[in-house]
Design a protein around this motif. Structure first.
Motif, PDB file in Angstrom:
ATOM      1  N   GLY A  13     -25.422  13.340  25.870  1.00 11.19           N
ATOM      2  CA  GLY A  13     -25.945  11.979  26.214  1.00 11.19           C
ATOM      3  C   GLY A  13     -24.687  11.045  26.245  1.00 11.19           C
ATOM      4  N   GLU A  14     -23.648  11.393  25.316  1.00 16.37           N
ATOM      5  CA  GLU A  14     -22.350  10.594  25.036  1.00 16.37           C
ATOM      6  C   GLU A  14     -21.627  10.791  26.465  1.00 16.37           C
ATOM      7  OE1 GLU A  14     -21.878  10.720  20.163  1.00 16.37           O
ATOM      8  OE2 GLU A  14     -21.102  12.395  21.723  1.00 16.37           O
TER       9      GLU A  14
ATOM     10  N   SER B 246     -22.756  11.484  29.314  1.00 14.14           N
ATOM     11  CA  SER B 246     -23.334  10.878  30.512  1.00 14.14           C
ATOM     12  C   SER B 246     -23.143   9.398  30.396  1.00 14.14           C
ATOM     13  CB  SER B 246     -25.043  11.065  30.199  1.00 14.14           C
ATOM     14  OG  SER B 246     -25.674  10.503  31.256  1.00 14.14           O
ATOM     15  N   ALA B 247     -23.390   8.964  29.195  1.00 10.60           N
ATOM     16  CA  ALA B 247     -23.066   7.158  28.963  1.00 10.60           C
ATOM     17  C   ALA B 247     -21.697   6.807  29.491  1.00 10.60           C
ATOM     18  CB  ALA B 247     -23.518   6.881  27.760  1.00 10.60           C
ATOM     19  N   ALA B 248     -20.607   7.740  28.904  1.00  5.29           N
ATOM     20  CA  ALA B 248     -19.100   7.419  28.995  1.00  5.29           C
ATOM     21  C   ALA B 248     -18.839   7.356  30.582  1.00  5.29           C
ATOM     22  CB  ALA B 248     -18.244   8.381  28.079  1.00  5.29           C
TER      23      ALA B 248
ATOM     24  N   ASP C  33     -21.046   7.378  33.238  1.00  2.13           N
ATOM     25  CA  ASP C  33     -22.125   6.634  33.844  1.00  2.13           C
ATOM     26  C   ASP C  33     -22.731   7.972  35.033  1.00  2.13           C
ATOM     27  OD1 ASP C  33     -23.885   4.788  34.659  1.00  2.13           O
ATOM     28  OD2 ASP C  33     -22.365   3.883  36.227  1.00  2.13           O
TER      29      ASP C  33
ATOM     30  N   PRO D  35     -25.872  10.314  35.880  1.00  3.67           N
ATOM     31  CA  PRO D  35     -27.355  10.524  35.362  1.00  3.67           C
ATOM     32  C   PRO D  35     -27.475  12.019  34.895  1.00  3.67           C
ATOM     33  CG  PRO D  35     -27.293   9.867  37.752  1.00  3.67           C
ATOM     34  CD  PRO D  35     -25.710  10.102  37.121  1.00  3.67           C
ATOM     35  N   PRO D  36     -28.260  11.784  33.638  1.00  4.36           N
ATOM     36  CA  PRO D  36     -28.244  12.972  32.779  1.00  4.36           C
ATOM     37  C   PRO D  36     -28.822  14.403  33.613  1.00  4.36           C
ATOM     38  CG  PRO D  36     -29.479  11.318  31.708  1.00  4.36           C
ATOM     39  CD  PRO D  36     -28.968  10.842  33.052  1.00  4.36           C
TER      40      PRO D  36
ATOM     41  N   TYR E 291     -29.769  18.297  20.162  1.00  4.59           N
ATOM     42  CA  TYR E 291     -28.709  18.055  20.886  1.00  4.59           C
ATOM     43  C   TYR E 291     -27.873  19.116  21.274  1.00  4.59           C
ATOM     44  CZ  TYR E 291     -30.153  13.219  19.642  1.00  4.59           C
ATOM     45  OH  TYR E 291     -30.813  12.171  19.408  1.00  4.59           O
TER      46      TYR E 291
END
Length: 129
Positions: free
Chosen positions: A36-37, A39-41, A43, A45-46, A70
């Motif tokens: 998740g980190e 993916s966010a860092a 940008d 999509p998961p 996780y």
């Protein structure tokens, strides 16, 4: 390192997303990051990231460890160092004293003072003359 292993690593890193993931995880060092980190860092999509993480894990570029619900991913730094060694083992025809060191990075480019540069045009002229 075997040539097939190096080829597999380069094939896996040929995707811009995978290269970004690997560089991000190299920066994180041994701590790594959960999916998740990442993916966010980046940008990403998961679902798209999951595909790339699986491929990179299969190519042994990444290790993964389950932490509760996780998954923590880490760059395989030992493989990276081995790949760099494979690429540079014959640098400067086995004469490391001919290689120049740049600030913060080692370079296998011959030192400017050790071998004069000759343009292709001049060398063709010299050969045909």
């Amino acid at each position: 390192m075997q040539k097939e292993t190096a080829t597999s690593v380069f094939e896996s890193l040929s995707s811009p997303v995978r290269l970004d993931v690997f560089r991000l995880l190299v920066r994180q060092g041994p701590e790594g990051m959960v999916a998740g980190e990442i993916s966010a860092a980046l940008d990403v999509p998961p679902t798209n990231l999951s595909f790339h993480l699986k491929g990179m894990t299969h190519a042994t570029l990444l290790t993964v460890e389950q932490e509760g619900r996780y998954q923590r991913y880490r760059a395989n730094l030992a493989l990276m160092v081995e790949l760099i060694g494979y690429l540079t083992e014959e640098c400067c025809a086995g004469n490391p004293d001919l290689c120049v060191e740049l600030p913060g990075k080692a370079s296998c480019a011959p030192a400017a003072t050790s071998v004069p540069a000759v343009s292709k045009k001049r060398s063709k002229t010299a050969v045909t003359a």
